[in-house]
Design an enzyme around this catalytic site. Structure first.
Site, PDB file in Angstrom:
ATOM      1  N   ASP A 103       0.841  -1.204   0.000  1.00  0.00           N
ATOM      2  CA  ASP A 103       0.000   0.000   0.000  1.00  0.00           C
ATOM      3  C   ASP A 103       0.875   1.252   0.000  1.00  0.00           C
ATOM      4  O   ASP A 103       1.750   1.399   0.862  1.00  0.00           O
ATOM      5  CB  ASP A 103      -0.876  -0.034   1.271  1.00  0.00           C
ATOM      6  CG  ASP A 103      -2.099   0.851   1.165  1.00  0.00           C
ATOM      7  OD1 ASP A 103      -2.003   1.904   0.513  1.00  0.00           O
ATOM      8  OD2 ASP A 103      -3.138   0.501   1.742  1.00  0.00           O
ATOM      9  N   HIS A 105      -0.561   4.443  -0.216  1.00  0.00           N
ATOM     10  CA  HIS A 105      -1.361   5.623   0.145  1.00  0.00           C
ATOM     11  C   HIS A 105      -0.831   6.196   1.468  1.00  0.00           C
ATOM     12  O   HIS A 105      -1.059   5.597   2.517  1.00  0.00           O
ATOM     13  CB  HIS A 105      -2.832   5.238   0.320  1.00  0.00           C
ATOM     14  CG  HIS A 105      -3.470   4.724  -0.928  1.00  0.00           C
ATOM     15  ND1 HIS A 105      -3.470   3.398  -1.257  1.00  0.00           N
ATOM     16  CD2 HIS A 105      -4.136   5.376  -1.928  1.00  0.00           C
ATOM     17  CE1 HIS A 105      -4.115   3.241  -2.416  1.00  0.00           C
ATOM     18  NE2 HIS A 105      -4.529   4.422  -2.839  1.00  0.00           N
ATOM     19  N   SER A 156      -4.606  -4.655   1.323  1.00  0.00           N
ATOM     20  CA  SER A 156      -3.420  -4.474   2.176  1.00  0.00           C
ATOM     21  C   SER A 156      -3.749  -4.596   3.664  1.00  0.00           C
ATOM     22  O   SER A 156      -2.909  -5.017   4.466  1.00  0.00           O
ATOM     23  CB  SER A 156      -2.752  -3.122   1.907  1.00  0.00           C
ATOM     24  OG  SER A 156      -3.634  -2.067   2.208  1.00  0.00           O
TER      25      SER A 156
HETATM   26 CO1  B1M Z   1      -5.816   4.950  -4.488  1.00  0.00          CO
HETATM   27  N1  B1M Z   1      -7.266   3.769  -3.918  1.00  0.00           N
HETATM   28  N2  B1M Z   1      -5.034   3.512  -5.533  1.00  0.00           N
HETATM   29  N3  B1M Z   1      -4.483   6.250  -4.927  1.00  0.00           N
HETATM   30  N4  B1M Z   1      -6.881   6.219  -3.588  1.00  0.00           N
HETATM   31  C1  B1M Z   1      -8.203   4.271  -2.910  1.00  0.00           C
HETATM   32  C2  B1M Z   1      -7.744   3.910  -1.505  1.00  0.00           C
HETATM   33  C3  B1M Z   1      -9.535   3.508  -3.318  1.00  0.00           C
HETATM   34  C4  B1M Z   1     -10.519   3.314  -2.161  1.00  0.00           C
HETATM   35  C5  B1M Z   1     -10.205   4.275  -4.490  1.00  0.00           C
HETATM   36  C6  B1M Z   1     -11.307   3.485  -5.149  1.00  0.00           C
HETATM   37  O1  B1M Z   1     -11.046   2.741  -6.076  1.00  0.00           O
HETATM   38  N5  B1M Z   1     -12.524   3.604  -4.702  1.00  0.00           N
HETATM   39  C7  B1M Z   1      -8.975   2.161  -3.905  1.00  0.00           C
HETATM   40  C8  B1M Z   1      -8.824   0.993  -2.914  1.00  0.00           C
HETATM   41  C9  B1M Z   1      -9.911  -0.052  -3.099  1.00  0.00           C
HETATM   42  C10 B1M Z   1      -9.716  -1.185  -2.164  1.00  0.00           C
HETATM   43  O2  B1M Z   1      -9.936  -1.051  -1.005  1.00  0.00           O
HETATM   44  N6  B1M Z   1      -9.307  -2.308  -2.650  1.00  0.00           N
HETATM   45  C11 B1M Z   1      -7.638   2.621  -4.478  1.00  0.00           C
HETATM   46  C12 B1M Z   1      -6.904   1.918  -5.461  1.00  0.00           C
HETATM   47  C13 B1M Z   1      -7.565   0.651  -6.002  1.00  0.00           C
HETATM   48  C14 B1M Z   1      -5.653   2.339  -5.922  1.00  0.00           C
HETATM   49  C15 B1M Z   1      -4.763   1.661  -6.963  1.00  0.00           C
HETATM   50  C16 B1M Z   1      -4.700   0.127  -6.951  1.00  0.00           C
HETATM   51  C17 B1M Z   1      -5.211   2.201  -8.330  1.00  0.00           C
HETATM   52  C18 B1M Z   1      -4.571   1.513  -9.514  1.00  0.00           C
HETATM   53  O3  B1M Z   1      -3.390   1.648  -9.716  1.00  0.00           O
HETATM   54  N7  B1M Z   1      -5.406   0.802 -10.217  1.00  0.00           N
HETATM   55  C19 B1M Z   1      -3.378   2.255  -6.633  1.00  0.00           C
HETATM   56  C20 B1M Z   1      -2.757   1.440  -5.478  1.00  0.00           C
HETATM   57  C21 B1M Z   1      -1.303   1.546  -5.362  1.00  0.00           C
HETATM   58  C22 B1M Z   1      -0.858   0.823  -4.096  1.00  0.00           C
HETATM   59  O4  B1M Z   1      -1.087   1.289  -3.001  1.00  0.00           O
HETATM   60  N8  B1M Z   1      -0.218  -0.304  -4.261  1.00  0.00           N
HETATM   61  C23 B1M Z   1      -3.781   3.592  -6.102  1.00  0.00           C
HETATM   62  C24 B1M Z   1      -3.005   4.734  -6.195  1.00  0.00           C
HETATM   63  C25 B1M Z   1      -3.362   5.984  -5.706  1.00  0.00           C
HETATM   64  C26 B1M Z   1      -2.558   7.245  -5.932  1.00  0.00           C
HETATM   65  C27 B1M Z   1      -1.049   7.039  -6.020  1.00  0.00           C
HETATM   66  C28 B1M Z   1      -3.062   7.895  -7.208  1.00  0.00           C
HETATM   67  C29 B1M Z   1      -3.051   8.143  -4.735  1.00  0.00           C
HETATM   68  C30 B1M Z   1      -2.182   8.000  -3.457  1.00  0.00           C
HETATM   69  C31 B1M Z   1      -1.200   9.147  -3.278  1.00  0.00           C
HETATM   70  C32 B1M Z   1      -0.556   9.073  -1.911  1.00  0.00           C
HETATM   71  O5  B1M Z   1      -1.124   8.673  -0.937  1.00  0.00           O
HETATM   72  N9  B1M Z   1       0.667   9.521  -1.861  1.00  0.00           N
HETATM   73  C33 B1M Z   1      -4.413   7.515  -4.434  1.00  0.00           C
HETATM   74  C34 B1M Z   1      -5.439   8.165  -3.690  1.00  0.00           C
HETATM   75  C35 B1M Z   1      -5.163   9.592  -3.279  1.00  0.00           C
HETATM   76  C36 B1M Z   1      -6.649   7.517  -3.346  1.00  0.00           C
HETATM   77  C37 B1M Z   1      -7.928   8.102  -2.714  1.00  0.00           C
HETATM   78  C38 B1M Z   1      -8.679   8.805  -3.844  1.00  0.00           C
HETATM   79  C39 B1M Z   1      -7.775   9.103  -1.586  1.00  0.00           C
HETATM   80  C40 B1M Z   1      -6.956   8.623  -0.369  1.00  0.00           C
HETATM   81  C41 B1M Z   1      -6.575   9.814   0.472  1.00  0.00           C
HETATM   82  O6  B1M Z   1      -5.462  10.309   0.394  1.00  0.00           O
HETATM   83  N10 B1M Z   1      -7.543  10.372   1.227  1.00  0.00           N
HETATM   84  C42 B1M Z   1      -8.663   6.797  -2.212  1.00  0.00           C
HETATM   85  C43 B1M Z   1     -10.173   6.914  -2.207  1.00  0.00           C
HETATM   86  C44 B1M Z   1     -10.716   6.999  -0.801  1.00  0.00           C
HETATM   87  O7  B1M Z   1     -10.013   6.896   0.174  1.00  0.00           O
HETATM   88  N11 B1M Z   1     -12.003   7.163  -0.718  1.00  0.00           N
HETATM   89  C45 B1M Z   1      -8.030   5.736  -3.033  1.00  0.00           C
HETATM   90  C46 B1M Z   1      -7.326  11.576   2.042  1.00  0.00           C
HETATM   91  C47 B1M Z   1      -6.674  11.202   3.387  1.00  0.00           C
HETATM   92  C48 B1M Z   1      -6.488  12.465   4.236  1.00  0.00           C
HETATM   93  O8  B1M Z   1      -7.579  10.334   4.045  1.00  0.00           O
HETATM   94  O9  B1M Z   1      -6.035   8.345   3.764  1.00  0.00           O
HETATM   95  O10 B1M Z   1      -8.404   8.050   4.647  1.00  0.00           O
HETATM   96  P1  B1M Z   1      -7.185   8.871   4.555  1.00  0.00           P
HETATM   97  O11 B1M Z   1      -6.617   9.103   6.015  1.00  0.00           O
HETATM   98  C49 B1M Z   1      -7.410   9.573   7.091  1.00  0.00           C
HETATM   99  C50 B1M Z   1      -8.084   8.453   7.907  1.00  0.00           C
HETATM  100  O12 B1M Z   1      -8.315   7.257   7.168  1.00  0.00           O
HETATM  101  C51 B1M Z   1      -7.197   8.281   9.088  1.00  0.00           C
HETATM  102  O13 B1M Z   1      -6.689   9.587   9.314  1.00  0.00           O
HETATM  103  C52 B1M Z   1      -6.424  10.213   8.066  1.00  0.00           C
HETATM  104  C53 B1M Z   1      -6.519  11.714   8.208  1.00  0.00           C
HETATM  105  O14 B1M Z   1      -7.658  12.150   8.854  1.00  0.00           O
HETATM  106  N12 B1M Z   1      -6.046   7.389   9.065  1.00  0.00           N
HETATM  107  C54 B1M Z   1      -5.536   6.891  10.241  1.00  0.00           C
HETATM  108  C55 B1M Z   1      -5.270   6.953   8.048  1.00  0.00           C
HETATM  109  N13 B1M Z   1      -4.282   6.185   8.509  1.00  0.00           N
HETATM  110  C56 B1M Z   1      -4.410   6.140   9.861  1.00  0.00           C
HETATM  111  C57 B1M Z   1      -3.642   5.484  10.824  1.00  0.00           C
HETATM  112  C58 B1M Z   1      -4.048   5.612  12.155  1.00  0.00           C
HETATM  113  C59 B1M Z   1      -5.173   6.339  12.507  1.00  0.00           C
HETATM  114  C60 B1M Z   1      -5.931   6.999  11.563  1.00  0.00           C
HETATM  115  O15 B1M Z   1      -3.386   5.026  13.165  1.00  0.00           O
HETATM  116  C61 B1M Z   1      -2.161   4.398  12.919  1.00  0.00           C
END
Ligand code: B1M
Length: 213
Positions: A103, A105, A156
């Site tokens: 992962d 992200h 992941s």
């Molecule tokens: Co991708 N991605 N992505 N992505 N991406 C998701 C996660 C996805 C849900 C989108 C979708 O298809 N609906 C999906 C996963 C589906 C699944 O669950 N199986 C997905 C996918 C499939 C993929 C790829 C496989 C796409 C592809 O290549 N076909 C690929 C995967 C690569 C890999 O990881 N091996 C990929 C790639 C990418 C980008 C590189 C383009 C980019 C990441 C850039 C980066 O992070 N440097 C990206 C992004 C940005 C997203 C979405 C759109 C946004 C995630 C994000 O940054 N949110 C995401 C869609 C979604 O989440 N709805 C998606 C904003 C961030 C502030 O929130 O990360 O949730 P978040 O963190 C929050 C809380 O969750 C929490 O606090 C944070 C802040 O308040 N939190 C914690 C997080 N970690 C914590 C740990 C803690 C406590 C709280 O304690 C330890």
């Protein structure tokens, strides 16, 4: 609209449109007029990234736009970060933090790191795509209080129990917290984690609670 509200809205729309120049300019203006840097992240940048996430889910934006938005957010965070007051009370709590294997992200994990550091915890950031052994070895070497794991994909998050198992097998005495889109309190309970936080602010509270604060 008050200038403060305008700044939050502009930060949000700069992230949504991936306009890093606007994000930087607005972050600088916020500092100039004395707006709390932490609030700028929580009320402006973070909701902006949420909008982008929702649009991505609905196939309204694609990877290039996401990367531009992430870049705009990170560049604004770099401006704001030095202005977030770091707690003068050092907690002596140490956290090993990383995104689990497979992962990449790391936007959310970076927010968790930022807020935990601001709250006075020492954070050892292992980055993204972190193998099980790296979490366990670092937790052991650093005698950490907490291991924090982030996962954004259902593919992941299934690696999280392996880390907990390995920590237990190697008698590493620390608490484990998890977070990220697909995980939940019930998942945390089912894998034997000590806690789950839905966002970065809640992660800070959870860490404080687990460390007896
Ligand atoms: Co991708 N991605 N992505 N992505 N991406 C998701 C996660 C996805 C849900 C989108 C979708 O298809 N609906 C999906 C996963 C589906 C699944 O669950 N199986 C997905 C996918 C499939 C993929 C790829 C496989 C796409 C592809 O290549 N076909 C690929 C995967 C690569 C890999 O990881 N091996 C990929 C790639 C990418 C980008 C590189 C383009 C980019 C990441 C850039 C980066 O992070 N440097 C990206 C992004 C940005 C997203 C979405 C759109 C946004 C995630 C994000 O940054 N949110 C995401 C869609 C979604 O989440 N709805 C998606 C904003 C961030 C502030 O929130 O990360 O949730 P978040 O963190 C929050 C809380 O969750 C929490 O606090 C944070 C802040 O308040 N939190 C914690 C997080 N970690 C914590 C740990 C803690 C406590 C709280 O304690 C330890």
């Amino acid at each position: 609209m008050e200038e403060k509200e305008k700044i939050f809205e502009t930060l949000k729309s700069a992230v949504v449109s991936g306009d890093h120049e606007l994000a930087i300019k607005t972050a600088k203006r916020a500092i100039e007029i004395g707006i709390d840097a932490y609030v700028c992240i929580m009320e402006g940048l973070s909701p902006g990234m949420q909008v982008v996430s929702d649009k991505y889910e609905k196939r309204e934006v694609f990877v290039p736009q996401i990367l531009r938005s992430a870049r705009a957010m990170n560049m604004a965070v770099d401006i704001l970060k030095p202005h977030i007051p770091v707690s003068s009370v050092r907690t002596n709590g140490k956290i090993v933090l990383g995104v689990v294997a497979g992962d990449i992200h790391d936007i959310g994990k970076n927010l968790v790191k930022l807020l935990c550091e601001a709250a006075g915890f020492d954070v050892i950031d292992l980055g993204k795509d972190v193998p099980v052994e790296k979490f366990v070895e670092t937790a052991k070497e650093e005698a950490t209080d907490i291991v924090g794991m982030s996962a954004l994909m259902t593919t992941s998050m299934i690696g999280m129990p392996d880390i907990i198992k390995s920590l237990k097998e190697q008698n590493v005495n620390c608490k484990v917290i998890i977070g990220g889109g697909p995980v939940s309190q019930s998942y945390a309970d089912s894998i034997g984690a000590d806690g789950y936080a839905a966002d970065a602010a809640k992660a800070v509270k959870l860490v404080g609670k687990l460390l007896g604060g």
